[in-house]
Motif scaffolding. Structure first.
Motif, PDB file in Angstrom:
ATOM      1  N   THR A  53      -5.874  -0.860  -1.059  1.00 29.91           N
ATOM      2  CA  THR A  53      -4.889  -0.011  -0.393  1.00 29.91           C
ATOM      3  C   THR A  53      -3.466  -0.443  -0.740  1.00 29.91           C
ATOM      4  O   THR A  53      -2.604   0.402  -1.011  1.00 29.91           O
ATOM      5  N   LEU A  54      -3.219  -1.738  -0.743  1.00 27.06           N
ATOM      6  CA  LEU A  54      -1.883  -2.240  -1.068  1.00 27.06           C
ATOM      7  C   LEU A  54      -1.511  -1.933  -2.516  1.00 27.06           C
ATOM      8  O   LEU A  54      -0.359  -1.595  -2.812  1.00 27.06           O
ATOM      9  N   ASP A  55      -2.466  -2.035  -3.427  1.00 29.85           N
ATOM     10  CA  ASP A  55      -2.186  -1.767  -4.836  1.00 29.85           C
ATOM     11  C   ASP A  55      -2.033  -0.274  -5.123  1.00 29.85           C
ATOM     12  O   ASP A  55      -1.363   0.103  -6.075  1.00 29.85           O
ATOM     13  N   ARG A  56      -2.651   0.574  -4.322  1.00 30.23           N
ATOM     14  CA  ARG A  56      -2.574   2.018  -4.556  1.00 30.23           C
ATOM     15  C   ARG A  56      -1.330   2.662  -3.941  1.00 30.23           C
ATOM     16  O   ARG A  56      -1.110   3.848  -4.137  1.00 30.23           O
ATOM     17  N   ALA A  57      -0.567   1.907  -3.202  1.00 29.95           N
ATOM     18  CA  ALA A  57       0.665   2.435  -2.607  1.00 29.95           C
ATOM     19  C   ALA A  57       1.858   1.594  -3.041  1.00 29.95           C
ATOM     20  O   ALA A  57       2.514   0.946  -2.217  1.00 29.95           O
ATOM     21  N   PRO A  58       2.186   1.595  -4.344  1.00 34.26           N
ATOM     22  CA  PRO A  58       3.283   0.735  -4.796  1.00 34.26           C
ATOM     23  C   PRO A  58       4.656   1.215  -4.340  1.00 34.26           C
ATOM     24  O   PRO A  58       5.621   0.460  -4.428  1.00 34.26           O
ATOM     25  N   GLU A  59       4.757   2.443  -3.857  1.00 29.90           N
ATOM     26  CA  GLU A  59       6.037   2.924  -3.353  1.00 29.90           C
ATOM     27  C   GLU A  59       6.369   2.308  -2.005  1.00 29.90           C
ATOM     28  O   GLU A  59       7.515   2.324  -1.578  1.00 29.90           O
ATOM     29  N   ILE A  60       5.350   1.755  -1.322  1.00 28.50           N
ATOM     30  CA  ILE A  60       5.546   1.192   0.005  1.00 28.50           C
ATOM     31  C   ILE A  60       5.420  -0.323  -0.003  1.00 28.50           C
ATOM     32  O   ILE A  60       6.228  -1.028   0.586  1.00 28.50           O
ATOM     33  N   PHE A  61       4.397  -0.823  -0.687  1.00 29.53           N
ATOM     34  CA  PHE A  61       4.106  -2.253  -0.659  1.00 29.53           C
ATOM     35  C   PHE A  61       4.458  -2.902  -1.993  1.00 29.53           C
ATOM     36  O   PHE A  61       4.246  -2.335  -3.054  1.00 29.53           O
ATOM     37  N   LEU A  62       4.955  -4.117  -1.906  1.00 34.09           N
ATOM     38  CA  LEU A  62       5.405  -4.865  -3.064  1.00 34.09           C
ATOM     39  C   LEU A  62       4.532  -6.097  -3.228  1.00 34.09           C
ATOM     40  O   LEU A  62       4.308  -6.845  -2.272  1.00 34.09           O
ATOM     41  N   ARG A  63       4.030  -6.313  -4.447  1.00 36.06           N
ATOM     42  CA  ARG A  63       3.226  -7.493  -4.752  1.00 36.06           C
ATOM     43  C   ARG A  63       4.165  -8.620  -5.167  1.00 36.06           C
ATOM     44  O   ARG A  63       4.974  -8.460  -6.064  1.00 36.06           O
ATOM     45  N   VAL A  64       4.028  -9.767  -4.502  1.00 37.33           N
ATOM     46  CA  VAL A  64       4.890 -10.908  -4.769  1.00 37.33           C
ATOM     47  C   VAL A  64       4.011 -12.096  -5.148  1.00 37.33           C
ATOM     48  O   VAL A  64       3.374 -12.697  -4.277  1.00 37.33           O
ATOM     49  N   PRO A  65       3.956 -12.460  -6.426  1.00 33.24           N
ATOM     50  CA  PRO A  65       3.158 -13.632  -6.801  1.00 33.24           C
ATOM     51  C   PRO A  65       3.865 -14.912  -6.386  1.00 33.24           C
ATOM     52  O   PRO A  65       5.075 -15.044  -6.497  1.00 33.24           O
ATOM     53  N   SER A  66       3.080 -15.852  -5.907  1.00 34.51           N
ATOM     54  CA  SER A  66       3.642 -17.152  -5.520  1.00 34.51           C
ATOM     55  C   SER A  66       3.737 -18.035  -6.742  1.00 34.51           C
ATOM     56  O   SER A  66       2.816 -18.101  -7.548  1.00 34.51           O
ATOM     57  N   GLY A  67       4.840 -18.723  -6.895  1.00 38.45           N
ATOM     58  CA  GLY A  67       5.063 -19.541  -8.074  1.00 38.45           C
ATOM     59  C   GLY A  67       4.217 -20.796  -8.116  1.00 38.45           C
ATOM     60  O   GLY A  67       3.609 -21.135  -9.116  1.00 38.45           O
TER      61      GLY A  67
END
Length: 129
Positions: A53-67
Motif C-alpha cells: 500500500t505504501l509503495d502504490r501511493a507514492p504521491e502520499i507516502f515517501l520511502r526513506v532508506p536509513s543510512g
C-alpha cells in the motif's frame, strides 16, 4: 501482483480505505518516520500488505532508506503533511474516481471489440450453413 512492465494503473482503486487508515496512523503518530511493522501493528494488516500500500501511493507516502541500517522507513510527503485531512481524502477520492472511469472505459472498449469481431464473422459463418 507485480506488473511485468512496471506500470500500475489501478493504485488507489479498492485500496482507498487502507490508504486513508495508514494516513491517519501517520497523523496520530508523534514520529515523522514509521517502519512498516509499526504501521501493521497499529492497523492490524500484514506487513507485506502495508508495504504494498505504501509503495502504490507514492504521491502520499515517501520511502526513506536509513543510512546506517538496512531498514526502510516511510513518512508522509511534505506536500501532503501540510494539507488538511479533507484535502487528502478528496485527492484520494478523485484518484479512485479517475481509475474507476479508466477501468470501465477499458471494459467498454473490449466489449465493443468483441461485438465488432462477432458482427464481422457473420458472413463467414452464414456460408458454412
Amino acid at each position: 501482483m507485480a506488473n511485468p512492465f512496471g506500470l500500475s494503473y489501478f493504485r488507489y482503486r479498492r485500496r482507498h480505505a487502507r490508504i486513508l487508515e495508514i494516513y491517519e496512523i501517520f497523523l496520530d503518530s508523534p514520529k515523522r518516520l514509521l517502519h512498516p511493522i509499526e504501521i501493521s501493528r497499529q492497523c492490524g494488516l500484514h506487513m507485506l500488505d502495508v508495504i504494498d500500500t505504501l509503495d502504490r501511493a507514492p504521491e502520499i507516502f515517501l520511502r526513506v532508506p536509513s543510512g546506517s541500517q538496512s531498514t526502510t522507513k516511510y513518512g508522509l510527503r511534505p506536500s501532503v503533511a501540510v494539507q488538511d485531512h479533507a484535502e487528502v481524502s478528496e485527492f484520494i477520492r478523485k484518484r479512485v474516481h479517475y481509475e474507476t472511469l479508466f477501468f470501465y472505459g477499458i471494459i467498454i472498449v473490449v466489449v465493443n471489440a468483441v461485438i465488432v469481431v462477432g458482427l464481422s464473422l457473420i458472413p463467414y459463418v452464414s456460408t458454412l450453413f
